[in-house]
Structure formats: C-alpha cells, structure tokens
Write a protein that holds these residues in place. Structure first.
Motif, mmCIF file in Angstrom:
data_model
loop_
_atom_site.group_PDB
_atom_site.id
_atom_site.type_symbol
_atom_site.label_atom_id
_atom_site.label_comp_id
_atom_site.label_asym_id
_atom_site.label_seq_id
_atom_site.Cartn_x
_atom_site.Cartn_y
_atom_site.Cartn_z
ATOM 1 N N THR A 50 0.829 -1.210 0.000
ATOM 2 C CA THR A 50 0.000 0.000 0.000
ATOM 3 C C THR A 50 0.857 1.250 0.000
ATOM 4 O OG1 THR A 50 -1.700 -1.193 1.247
ATOM 5 C CG2 THR A 50 -1.849 1.205 1.198
ATOM 6 N N ALA A 51 1.893 1.258 0.850
ATOM 7 C CA ALA A 51 2.760 2.435 0.934
ATOM 8 C C ALA A 51 3.476 2.684 -0.394
ATOM 9 C CB ALA A 51 3.772 2.250 2.061
ATOM 10 N N VAL A 52 3.941 1.589 -1.013
ATOM 11 C CA VAL A 52 4.613 1.726 -2.305
ATOM 12 C C VAL A 52 3.643 2.247 -3.356
ATOM 13 C CG1 VAL A 52 5.837 0.466 -4.120
ATOM 14 C CG2 VAL A 52 6.239 -0.108 -1.721
ATOM 15 N N TYR A 53 2.422 1.730 -3.325
ATOM 16 C CA TYR A 53 1.407 2.161 -4.293
ATOM 17 C C TYR A 53 1.102 3.651 -4.136
ATOM 18 C CZ TYR A 53 -3.295 2.988 -6.105
ATOM 19 O OH TYR A 53 -4.375 3.518 -6.748
ATOM 20 N N LEU A 54 0.922 4.109 -2.881
ATOM 21 C CA LEU A 54 0.609 5.516 -2.641
ATOM 22 C C LEU A 54 1.771 6.412 -3.056
ATOM 23 C CD1 LEU A 54 -1.170 5.237 0.819
ATOM 24 C CD2 LEU A 54 -2.225 5.651 -1.412
ATOM 25 N N GLN A 55 3.003 5.952 -2.821
ATOM 26 C CA GLN A 55 4.167 6.739 -3.215
ATOM 27 C C GLN A 55 4.235 6.879 -4.736
ATOM 28 O OE1 GLN A 55 7.876 5.186 -1.798
ATOM 29 N NE2 GLN A 55 9.119 6.661 -2.929
ATOM 30 N N ARG A 56 4.019 5.755 -5.440
ATOM 31 C CA ARG A 56 4.061 5.792 -6.901
ATOM 32 C C ARG A 56 2.917 6.629 -7.467
ATOM 33 N NH1 ARG A 56 5.560 -0.527 -8.386
ATOM 34 N NH2 ARG A 56 7.725 -0.463 -7.619
ATOM 35 N N LYS A 57 1.772 6.567 -6.795
ATOM 36 C CA LYS A 57 0.635 7.371 -7.243
ATOM 37 C C LYS A 57 0.941 8.854 -7.110
ATOM 38 C CE LYS A 57 -4.291 8.120 -6.422
ATOM 39 N NZ LYS A 57 -5.471 7.722 -5.610
ATOM 40 N N GLU A 58 1.545 9.241 -5.970
ATOM 41 C CA GLU A 58 1.904 10.641 -5.756
ATOM 42 C C GLU A 58 2.941 11.102 -6.782
ATOM 43 O OE1 GLU A 58 1.857 14.394 -4.229
ATOM 44 O OE2 GLU A 58 0.494 12.719 -3.800
ATOM 45 N N GLU A 59 3.937 10.239 -7.072
ATOM 46 C CA GLU A 59 4.949 10.582 -8.081
ATOM 47 C C GLU A 59 4.309 10.761 -9.446
ATOM 48 O OE1 GLU A 59 7.706 7.403 -7.817
ATOM 49 O OE2 GLU A 59 8.698 8.150 -5.986
ATOM 50 N N ARG A 60 3.339 9.899 -9.773
ATOM 51 C CA ARG A 60 2.652 10.006 -11.059
ATOM 52 C C ARG A 60 1.842 11.291 -11.154
ATOM 53 N NH1 ARG A 60 0.442 5.571 -10.717
ATOM 54 N NH2 ARG A 60 -1.704 6.141 -10.133
ATOM 55 N N ILE A 61 1.191 11.658 -10.039
ATOM 56 C CA ILE A 61 0.417 12.902 -10.022
ATOM 57 C C ILE A 61 1.326 14.106 -10.201
ATOM 58 C CG2 ILE A 61 -0.968 14.409 -8.535
ATOM 59 C CD1 ILE A 61 -2.179 11.870 -7.315
ATOM 60 N N GLN A 62 2.488 14.080 -9.540
ATOM 61 C CA GLN A 62 3.431 15.191 -9.653
ATOM 62 C C GLN A 62 3.989 15.313 -11.057
ATOM 63 O OE1 GLN A 62 3.962 17.539 -7.400
ATOM 64 N NE2 GLN A 62 2.556 16.505 -5.958
ATOM 65 N N ARG A 63 4.257 14.158 -11.696
ATOM 66 C CA ARG A 63 4.763 14.192 -13.077
ATOM 67 C C ARG A 63 3.716 14.778 -14.020
ATOM 68 N NH1 ARG A 63 6.839 8.981 -11.857
ATOM 69 N NH2 ARG A 63 5.082 8.031 -12.987
ATOM 70 N N GLN A 64 2.461 14.344 -13.845
ATOM 71 C CA GLN A 64 1.390 14.864 -14.691
ATOM 72 C C GLN A 64 1.176 16.361 -14.462
ATOM 73 O OE1 GLN A 64 -1.894 12.359 -13.653
ATOM 74 N NE2 GLN A 64 -1.231 10.658 -14.990
ATOM 75 N N LYS A 65 1.273 16.784 -13.203
ATOM 76 C CA LYS A 65 1.117 18.203 -12.875
ATOM 77 C C LYS A 65 2.232 19.033 -13.504
ATOM 78 C CE LYS A 65 0.462 21.198 -8.848
ATOM 79 N NZ LYS A 65 0.414 21.239 -7.342
ATOM 80 N N LYS A 66 3.447 18.508 -13.421
ATOM 81 C CA LYS A 66 4.587 19.216 -14.009
ATOM 82 C C LYS A 66 4.468 19.274 -15.521
ATOM 83 C CE LYS A 66 9.634 19.287 -13.927
ATOM 84 N NZ LYS A 66 10.870 18.614 -13.430
ATOM 85 N N LYS A 67 3.968 18.198 -16.111
ATOM 86 C CA LYS A 67 3.793 18.155 -17.558
ATOM 87 C C LYS A 67 2.771 19.195 -18.006
ATOM 88 C CE LYS A 67 2.796 14.966 -21.323
ATOM 89 N NZ LYS A 67 2.428 13.565 -21.664
#
Length: 336
Positions: free
Chosen positions: A297-314
């Motif tokens: 779960t922790a790994v999933y939430l971390q990867r989800k946050e990283e994905r959101i940040q990448r999309q936001k930056k894009k």
C-alpha cells in the motif's frame, strides 16, 4: 501400511505394494510425486494423492491396470484420508481447504471443512468415532470436525500448550504426524522439527481434545505409532538409539529399555542406518508452503503521488509553452 499391506513411494515417481499375508508384490509408476497413499478398507485399491492436486486410484486386484483419475484440486494436495467404511474420501490442500467427497463418485462433493488459515498438513478420521475428523495446519492449530456437514466443533491453539516450554516467540507448531489409540482415545502428535511428542485425549461426548502430557526427547522425531495396548513407538534422528518405546503406567508414559522387540528392531535400524543418513539434519519442508504476503500500500501511494506530480509538471510545462507561443505571436503582429 494397512491390514497387513505395505505401500511405499519414492521421489522418482514410483510406488510399490506388497502384502505381508499374501504372496503379492506390485511395482508401478505414478504420474506425479506422491504426498499421500491410502489403501481402502476393502483392500481392492490404493489411492494416491500428488503434488499437482490430483488423486489417482490403482487396482490391487489388477496390478497391471493403469491408474484411474478420481478427483483434482486447484492446489497442491498435502494429505488424504478415507472414512473407515470407504464411503468418503477426504483431501487436504495448500489452500486451507479440506474437501469431503463420495469415494464411488468423487465429483460429488459432500462438504468442505473451512476454518484453517494456512495449509492443512495432516488429516485423520477417528476410527472408533468415524464421524469425527482431526486436522492440523500451518496456522498451528489442531481442529476437530464433524466432516459430513463441515462443522468445526473444537479448535486447539498448539502454541498455548506447546509454547510454554520454549523461549522462541516465532516458533511454528506444524503437525507432521498424528497417531491414535482406540483404547483410551489417545491422540499423539509430532510437530515439525520439534523433539517432543504431545499427547491428548479425545473426549467424544464433549467433542474436545484434552491435553495430557508430553514426552521430551533429545533428538528430532521422524515418526510415531501406537500399539493397541497404548504403547508408543518413536523413530528419532539418533544414530545410537533411533527407536524409543514408551509404555503407559499410572496415567503416564514411561521409557522402556528392556523390551525384546525394541532391542531387535533397534539392531535392525542400526545395521541399516546408512539408508537414513540423508534425512539427518534435514530442514523443514513445510516452511516453503507458507504463502508470502506483501503490504504494498505504501509503495502504491508513493508511486501514485509521483505520477500525479509528473502529470502536474507536464501540464505546467505545456501551459508555459503555450503562454510563450502566445506572446511570440502578439510580438510578431505588433511589428507588422
């Protein structure tokens, strides 16, 4: 071994059957590595459970006949048993299930005994109470069932009984052998890699197991068996005294050393000890049956946050590029 018959199997997917009371010997291949062998009470078939989850039957009366497929599980079979009248076949698998089927029509499932939380290591139908089933599991419990209906009537947490003698907090009590004596309804169990025999008494009226005593040994035990009189034979990992005999006396089992049968069998084992040396010091084969669990779960939430940040930056980069392009167009228009 059953009623004068002996059935053996080896890792090379072969089995042999011989009779101590008939002039009979049979040797035949099996489809997969065997996990359990049962001879029917009628002495007409051998049922073979294997690691692929299947049960095959082999005729005793027709030793040249090929094996017949009887039933299958989606998981590895670890043990199998028959009711004393051969009416039911019970199979236990790695997925915590005990299935009860009709022997003559195995596709007809009578019930499931569900409750174990890990693989089921051993099952045993009580011969003088044929409606009761004993089962043991990697969840360190010993349970009693009315198997025809799948009802659990008693559960014993082995860690609460066996664990009082050890300081290991993570010790697993996985039952590797169950022996039973009709005289007194005594149940003896071995736990994997633990040099102790634990003895219970079945109270069939109250439908529970009552802990009586334990026999502590210096070496790991391989197997146990009851005599009809209540004596317990113990085969242990000891090259000097591989066989032990305990006899009931005043409500307790006491070691016997001057028994003629014990001395004779011990000599035979010592003369052939080379056949056992490969098993001395062997590690538990049950530890690999536990299913690995992952808390991702922790790994999933971390990867989800990283994905959101990448999309936001894009999106920010796209917006920045769009603003820059708009300014360039306005500049060109004003110059004209």
């Amino acid at each position: 071994m059953c009623l004068g018959w002996i059935c053996l199997t080896e890792d090379a997917r072969k089995s042999c059957t011989l009779s101590l009371k008939h002039n009979y010997f049979s040797f035949r291949p099996v489809n997969r590595r065997c996990t359990s062998l049962i001879i029917t009470a009628a002495e007409d078939k051998i049922l073979v459970a294997d690691k692929s989850g299947d049960v095959y039957s082999y005729s005793i009366t027709e030793p040249q006949a090929e094996g017949k497929f009887e039933l299958g599980h989606l998981s590895m079979l670890l043990d199998a048993a028959l009711s004393p009248d051969d009416r039911y076949i019970l199979t236990a698998d790695r997925d915590e299930k005990i299935r009860v089927s009709l022997t003559k029509a195995p596709y007809n499932i009578v019930s499931y005994c569900l409750g174990h939380e890990e693989f089921v290591s051993r099952i045993f139908v009580v011969p003088n109470y044929p409606d009761l089933l004993l089962s043991a599991s990697g969840d360190c419990t010993l349970r009693l069932w009315k198997y025809e209906t799948g009802e659990e009537v008693y559960c014993c947490q082995l860690s609460s009984i066996c664990g009082s003698e050890t300081t290991k907090t993570d010790q697993k009590y996985i039952v590797s052998r169950i022996a039973y004596c009709c005289q007194g309804s005594y149940v003896a169990i071995l736990c994997d890699c633990i040099p102790t025999v634990y003895i219970f008494q079945l109270d069939a009226i109250a439908q529970q197991l009552v802990y009586r005593e334990q026999i502590s040994l210096k070496h790991k035990c391989w197997d146990i068996a009851f005599e009809e009189t209540g004596e317990i034979w113990i085969l242990q990992e000891d090259s000097e005294a591989p066989l032990q005999l305990y006899r009931p006396c005043d409500g307790q089992w006491k070691s016997v050393t001057d028994d003629e049968g014990l001395q004779k069998m011990s000599k035979y084992l010592l003369d052939n000890w080379a056949a056992f040396e490969g098993f001395v010091g062997a590690e538990s084969h049950y530890s690999s049956l536990y299913k690995a669990s992952f808390d991702n779960t922790a790994v999933y939430l971390q990867r989800k946050e990283e994905r959101i940040q990448r999309q936001k930056k894009k999106r920010q980069n796209l917006q920045h590029d769009a603003n820059g392009q708009t300014k360039k167009i306005k500049t060109e228009e004003s110059s004209l």
